[in-house]
Design a protein around this motif. Structure first.
Motif: not given
Lengths: 152, 144
Positions: A85, A91-92, A94, A104, A107-108, A111-112, A114-119, B85, B109
């Motif tokens: 990122k 960085k583009t 996904p 937690e 996870i936080l 996202y900080q 800039q992960a596109n999502c967390y599973l 975030t 995202n």
């Protein structure tokens, strides 16, 4: 003759050190029936060489999509994510975190960075397959992935 | 737990369809609507009439908006240490490659195109809510 990039299967990079999870992921994608090429990097250093086409990876394709575990040998997934990122070109892509960690803080932090999502990676076989299927259905079928750039 | 969703959308028809589709998924969702980019930023920064606005768990953002467009809203969200975030998903009629590429460059995202057909639109919103509000782990906000 130019290769028609649009016709090329989706290139997915799976960054995962557990051979069992790699195999399950391969099988679940196969069942889902989407045309993909699944590339596997078993540690963070190998993942970055693949993405930067270094060493043995001189001919590596640019992934359309990255599945990234957090706990990896050599360079961990958080650092791989940060490298991806911070890189204007990478960085583009996904980048989806798929990990057993439910902390937690992880996870936080993801996202900080800039992960596109967390599973969460379920431990149960069936549930694991369902998650890969969900990723396939949402990200590879519904979402618009970034266009393939020339020479990309 | 109730999820706070901010929908940034100027088309009343799309707002209504989205609201109905969220209602149908059987989850507790508070859908907040901002009709333009300036209003969206005021909501996110709790300015003016939005002083008591909750922090959204999730943002659905249209690109073509009055006053301040969605690209600018996205850029501001992702430049803000506190707001960056919040998963921000683009939902737009634009299928232009430049919009897709630019949105990912700005660290959206995810990017989804709005189907024109009503039932497809509804199905898409259901898929979004099922994936993002049920399956995905959203960040827990430390305070407020």
């Amino acid at each position: 003759m130019n290769i028609n990039k649009a016709a090329m299967p989706l290139q997915i990079l799976l960054v995962e050190d557990s051979p069992g999870d790699v195999r399950l992921t391969q099988e679940a994608f196969r069942e889902a029936g989407t045309r993909i090429d699944l590339h596997v990097a078993v540690d963070g250093v190998a993942a970055m060489s693949f993405l930067r086409r270094q060493g043995d990876h001189g001919q590596a394709p640019r992934p359309d999509f990255i599945l990234l575990d957090l706990n990896l040998p050599k360079m961990d997934g958080r650092e791989v994510l940060a490298h991806i990122k911070e890189d204007t070109s990478l960085k583009t892509i996904p980048t989806i975190i798929l990990t057993t960690s439910e902390a937690e803080g992880d996870i936080l932090k993801s996202y900080q960075l800039q992960a596109n999502c967390y599973l969460n990676k379920p431990v149960q076989f069936d549930a694991f397959e369902t998650v890969v299927r969900t990723i396939n259905d949402f990200w590879l079928t519904m979402a618009k992935l970034p266009p393939r750039a020339n020479g990309g | 737990m109730t999820k706070e969703v901010l929908l940034i959308e100027d088309n009343p028809g799309d707002v209504r369809l989205t609201r109905e589709a969220f209602r149908d998924v059987g989850m507790l969702v508070h859908l907040h609507v901002a009709n333009d980019g300036v209003d969206a930023m005021a909501f996110l920064k709790r300015e003016g009439a939005h002083a008591d606005a909750p922090r959204p768990d999730f943002i659905l953002l249209d690109l073509n908006l009055p006053k301040m467009d969605g690209r600018e809203v996205l850029a501001r969200i992702k430049k803000d240490e506190s707001l960056k975030t919040i998963p921000t998903v683009i939902l737009t009629t634009s299928a232009a490659e430049s919009d897709v590429a630019n949105s990912y460059q700005l660290q959206a995202n995810c990017y989804l195109t709005k189907p024109v057909q009503l039932d497809e639109f509804e199905a898409l919103v259901k898929n979004i809510s099922d994936f993002w509000l049920r399956k995905v782990k959203l960040p827990q906000q430390p305070q407020g």
